[in-house]
Design a protein around this motif. Structure first.
Motif, PDB file in Angstrom:
ATOM      1  N   ILE A 325       0.420  -1.231   0.443  1.00  0.00           N
ATOM      2  CA  ILE A 325       0.197  -0.503   0.097  1.00  0.00           C
ATOM      3  C   ILE A 325       1.115   1.355  -0.220  1.00  0.00           C
ATOM      4  N   THR A 326       2.249   1.349   0.665  1.00  0.00           N
ATOM      5  CA  THR A 326       2.872   2.487   0.823  1.00  0.00           C
ATOM      6  C   THR A 326       3.207   2.845  -0.296  1.00  0.00           C
ATOM      7  N   SER A 400       8.793   7.082   8.896  1.00  0.00           N
ATOM      8  CA  SER A 400       9.034   5.805   8.924  1.00  0.00           C
ATOM      9  C   SER A 400       7.586   5.155   8.788  1.00  0.00           C
ATOM     10  N   GLY A 402       5.270   0.706   9.179  1.00  0.00           N
ATOM     11  CA  GLY A 402       5.364  -0.352   8.486  1.00  0.00           C
ATOM     12  C   GLY A 402       4.974  -0.961  10.200  1.00  0.00           C
ATOM     13  N   GLU A 432      -5.973  -0.884   4.416  1.00  0.00           N
ATOM     14  CA  GLU A 432      -7.102  -1.048   4.686  1.00  0.00           C
ATOM     15  C   GLU A 432      -7.554   0.481   5.094  1.00  0.00           C
ATOM     16  N   THR A 514      -9.360  -1.874  14.067  1.00  0.00           N
ATOM     17  CA  THR A 514      -7.437  -1.701  13.366  1.00  0.00           C
ATOM     18  C   THR A 514      -6.961  -3.004  13.731  1.00  0.00           C
ATOM     19  N   ARG A 531      -0.188  -5.663  16.879  1.00  0.00           N
ATOM     20  CA  ARG A 531      -1.277  -6.478  16.885  1.00  0.00           C
ATOM     21  C   ARG A 531      -1.909  -6.514  18.150  1.00  0.00           C
ATOM     22  N   LYS A 625       8.042  -7.112   7.044  1.00  0.00           N
ATOM     23  CA  LYS A 625       6.962  -7.406   8.099  1.00  0.00           C
ATOM     24  C   LYS A 625       7.306  -8.866   9.108  1.00  0.00           C
TER      25      LYS A 625
HETATM   26  C1  6R9 Z   1       0.771   1.156   5.647  1.00  0.00           C
HETATM   27  C2  6R9 Z   1       0.623  -0.313   6.116  1.00  0.00           C
HETATM   28  C3  6R9 Z   1      -0.736  -2.797   8.854  1.00  0.00           C
HETATM   29  C4  6R9 Z   1      -0.487  -2.295  10.039  1.00  0.00           C
HETATM   30  C5  6R9 Z   1      -0.944  -1.881  11.020  1.00  0.00           C
HETATM   31  C6  6R9 Z   1       0.209  -1.523  12.675  1.00  0.00           C
HETATM   32  C7  6R9 Z   1       1.784  -1.977  11.452  1.00  0.00           C
HETATM   33  C8  6R9 Z   1       1.909   0.021  10.061  1.00  0.00           C
HETATM   34  C9  6R9 Z   1       2.913   1.744  11.639  1.00  0.00           C
HETATM   35  C10 6R9 Z   1       2.211   1.172  12.539  1.00  0.00           C
HETATM   36  C11 6R9 Z   1       3.269   1.496  14.640  1.00  0.00           C
HETATM   37  C12 6R9 Z   1       3.578   2.761  12.802  1.00  0.00           C
HETATM   38  N1  6R9 Z   1       2.427  -0.240  11.245  1.00  0.00           N
HETATM   39  N2  6R9 Z   1       2.518   1.389  10.696  1.00  0.00           N
HETATM   40  N3  6R9 Z   1       2.804   0.033  13.510  1.00  0.00           N
HETATM   41  N4  6R9 Z   1       3.791   2.363  13.747  1.00  0.00           N
HETATM   42  N5  6R9 Z   1       4.102   3.733  12.310  1.00  0.00           N
HETATM   43  O1  6R9 Z   1       2.295  -0.484   7.292  1.00  0.00           O
HETATM   44  O2  6R9 Z   1      -0.101  -1.121   6.021  1.00  0.00           O
HETATM   45  O3  6R9 Z   1       1.227  -3.483   5.351  1.00  0.00           O
HETATM   46  O4  6R9 Z   1      -1.946  -3.325   5.885  1.00  0.00           O
HETATM   47  O5  6R9 Z   1       0.374  -2.658   8.113  1.00  0.00           O
HETATM   48  O6  6R9 Z   1       0.914  -2.404  10.035  1.00  0.00           O
HETATM   49  O7  6R9 Z   1       0.637  -3.256  12.742  1.00  0.00           O
HETATM   50  O8  6R9 Z   1      -1.661  -2.495  11.622  1.00  0.00           O
HETATM   51  P1  6R9 Z   1       0.304  -2.777   6.452  1.00  0.00           P
END
Ligand code: 6R9
Length: 663
Positions: A325-326, A400, A402, A432, A514, A531, A625
């Motif tokens: 998505i990014t 930053s 993810g 989402e 979320t 999570r 991830k």
């Molecule tokens: C954009 C993206 C989403 C999940 C999200 C969370 C984690 C993303 C974060 C973060 C802490 C941040 N997440 N950004 N947790 N600080 N700045 O990553 O989308 O791949 O769908 O993942 O990533 O857990 O629920 P996606």
């Protein structure tokens, strides 16, 4: 010193300076935020005026229902309006005299491989491809699957679909043939765009061979793909034995250049689907997240402008791949909606060596740099000299995304990479949510707290819920949910609105769930704790995996850590930590004790891991991830029940970890 010299010194030493696109005070942020919540209809209509529409939206354009007890879940924004996002990304800038400005600065696998495409070049190529798609019978609403490496043709193909109202589905060029076939069949694409292959560091990746296998699987599954358009990558030609099926495969370089370089955009309704993006859920098959046009466009454009302080002509680099998505929102659509110059990086950040990122920043004079904590952690282990020998004075904003960023990585990013001059926008959002949800804004007024995603973006109402669904007010902790709709949110899951409702809206009716946990501090700052399925409950203490990981990662000998909860007969759950050391020679009893003492000291005795499992590397998805679900199964000796590991970048890591259990 001469006045001009002083000025130029100030400019090059470049403290972050407020620009017209920046929110310049806390009061301004609060005023706009308040307005966005109290009058979403009016606030977003005002924001939408910065974009080109062929028909203006209705006066009451916004409506939504988030309550499963109140009928179907839906959201619409800019109802009645018609627009075209490709027009807003390209034609608008060419018409404004920016046609000769670079749009993409592509850097290939090797540092000498470069290509510059201006806005006019990109517009012409998009039109040619749109015309070709039309000639293949692709109509509004049809889905085209894109399986491409990071070459200019990838965002061009996304924009060409958008230009004619077709829906793109980008599949990261690292997915296996099985996963690709599953995703092509799910959305019934008749056209697939791919390339001969790509080089990742020293490794060739045979994309066309994978596509051939996938399309065979589709045939067996009763779905026929009529056409595969193939980009020739001269550094990675077709692999021996991989051929061309004359009835199906055509070359980009033979068919696209001969198309007309003009193509009327198709003006689509605001709620016309723009793209599908498959993402893994905690269970079941991947979900085809559906984003629509008008709201997504406004959300992407506006958040990019404010969060990255972006103005036309800024050189922006996101290390993300278009396959997640990014790469959609903050590599393709958001930056182009703001007329930026985008660095498209077609290599790996550690190839040919760990200085590559800093070389790229110096070479292109990158202003905004957006990356993931995992990359920072892998680079910081090599020390600072690798960074500081390159000129990073062009940098103004660091981002930053993810995962939660641990304090150590945050400080390194801020102090070493950004020379203490650049704010870090720690952006929390999801596939989402489509667009940034919680993030600092890069103004000197905005206090930064390392590790906190900070404050909600305009139009976003984060709430913390207790497990019973009660809102936690003020300072506290809970499940992160969102009250009320925002323009960029996903509208449904492809062919499965029921799953959309049950995953995101049924857990707490009236809210978008979320899947993350969070804490709000005394200043109203939000700290994502990971999570909620990763929260560990040890003897009644709720511990965020991110917290323990952060503590471990703070230790200078720890390169990376991942923590999971495993069942424990007395404590309920116990903490199980996987640790990658900067020096694998140190693995052993003594090092275990050092880390245990360190966690005890940093968080408290209740947070000490029961097990430290040495991990030469961690199982990660291709977007970086850590797949904790897999780590939990390995920790509990349930490797027969690993589930779907198709999204792992390197599945062999799992066997390695199993072999090291108990070491
Ligand atoms: C954009 C993206 C989403 C999940 C999200 C969370 C984690 C993303 C974060 C973060 C802490 C941040 N997440 N950004 N947790 N600080 N700045 O990553 O989308 O791949 O769908 O993942 O990533 O857990 O629920 P996606």
């Amino acid at each position: 010193m001469h006045r001009l010299q002083v000025l130029s010194k100030q400019l090059t030493s470049g403290a972050f300076t407020e620009r017209p696109s920046t929110i310049s005070s806390s009061a301004d942020y609060e005023r706009l935020y308040k307005r966005s919540i109290e009058d979403p209809n009016g606030f977003w209509a005002e924001m939408a005026k910065d974009f080109v529409w062929s028909k203006t939206w209705d006066k009451d354009h916004f409506k939504s229902n988030f309550d499963v007890n109140n009928g179907p879940i839906f959201t619409h924004w800019f109802k009645g309006g018609k627009t075209n996002i490709a027009f807003n990304c390209l034609d608008r800038w060419v018409a404004a005299g920016r046609g000769s400005q670079p749009c993409f600065l592509w850097e290939g696998n090797e540092p000498h491989q470069q290509r510059t495409m201006t806005y006019s070049d990109v517009l012409a190529e998009v039109c040619r491809l749109s015309n070709w798609l039309l000639s293949q019978g692709v109509k509004m609403g049809d889905t085209v699957s894109l399986y491409l490496p990071m070459v200019c043709e990838l965002p061009i193909a996304m924009l060409a679909c958008a230009r004619i109202g077709a829906v793109h589905s980008v599949i990261f060029a690292g997915f296996s043939a099985d996963s690709l076939a599953q995703r092509i069949m799910d959305c019934k694409s008749r056209v697939v765009i791919t390339s001969t292959g790509t080089m990742r560091g020293t490794k060739p990746v045979d994309l066309k061979g994978i596509v051939d296998k996938a399309l065979d699987l589709c045939n067996k599954g009763g779905h026929k793909v009529d056409r595969a358009l193939v980009v020739e990558d001269s550094s990675c030609p077709l692999q021996p034995g991989v051929g061309f099926q004359a009835s199906r495969d055509v070359w980009w370089h033979q068919h696209i250049p001969q198309q007309a370089a003009q193509c009327e955009p198709t003006w689509v309704d605001s709620e016309q689907p723009l793209f599908l993006l498959y993402t893994s859920g905690s269970t079941g098959n991947p979900k085809g997240v559906v984003h629509t046009t008008g709201g997504y466009m406004v959300g992407a454009g506006v958040s990019t402008k404010y969060v990255f302080d972006m103005q036309p002509g800024d050189v922006y680099w996101s290390t993300a791949d278009c396959g997640w998505i990014t790469g959609h929102t903050y590599l393709t659509y958001g930056p182009l909606l703001n007329g930026a110059v985008c660095v498209l990086f077609g290599s790996t950040p550690t190839y040919p060596d760990q200085t590559r990122c800093w070389q790229v920043i110096e070479k292109y004079k990158v202003r905004q740099f957006y990356t993931a904590p995992t990359l920072l952690r892998s680079l910081l282990q090599h020390g600072d000299d690798w960074v500081t020998k390159y000129d990073r004075s062009s940098l103004r904003v660091l981002g930053s995304v993810g995962e939660p960023i641990n304090e150590h990585a945050w400080h390194w990013f801020h102090e070493v990479v950004g020379e203490k001059r650049c704010p870090i926008v720690d952006t929390w959002w999801q596939t989402e949510t489509g667009t940034h949800m919680i993030t600092p804004l890069p103004g000197s007024w905005c206090k930064l707290k390392p590790g906190s995603a900070s404050l909600p973006f305009f139009g976003v109402q984060p709430v913390l819920l207790s497990p019973e669904g009660k809102e936690v007010t003020g300072h506290g902790e809970g499940i992160l949910a969102i009250k009320g709709a925002w323009p960029g949110m996903a509208r449904t899951l492809h062919n499965d609105h029921g799953r959309y409702e049950s995953t995101y809206f049924a857990p707490f009716s009236g809210y978008y769930f979320t899947g993350d946990g969070a804490r709000r501090d005394e200043d109203g700052y939000i700290w994502i704790t990971g999570r909620v399925d990763d929260v560990i409950n040890v003897s009644g203490h709720r511990i965020g995996t991110a917290e323990v990981e952060g503590a471990l990662a703070e230790h200078p000998l720890c390169a990376e850590a991942a923590v999971v909860g495993v069942d424990h007969p007395i404590k309920g759950q116990s903490i199980y930590a996987y640790v990658t050391l900067t020096d694998a020679q140190r693995q052993g009893k003594e090092m275990r004790q050092i880390l245990v003492d360190h966690v005890r000291k940093t968080i408290g005795p209740f947070a000490v891991p029961d097990v430290i499992h040495w991990a030469p590397s961690l199982p990660k998805t291709r977007s970086g991830k850590i797949m904790r679900r897999v780590l939990r199964k390995v920790a509990m000796g349930q490797e027969k029940e690993l589930g779907d590991v198709s999204t792992l970048a390197d599945p062999s890591v799992v066997d390695l970890l199993i072999s090291l259990r108990g070491e």
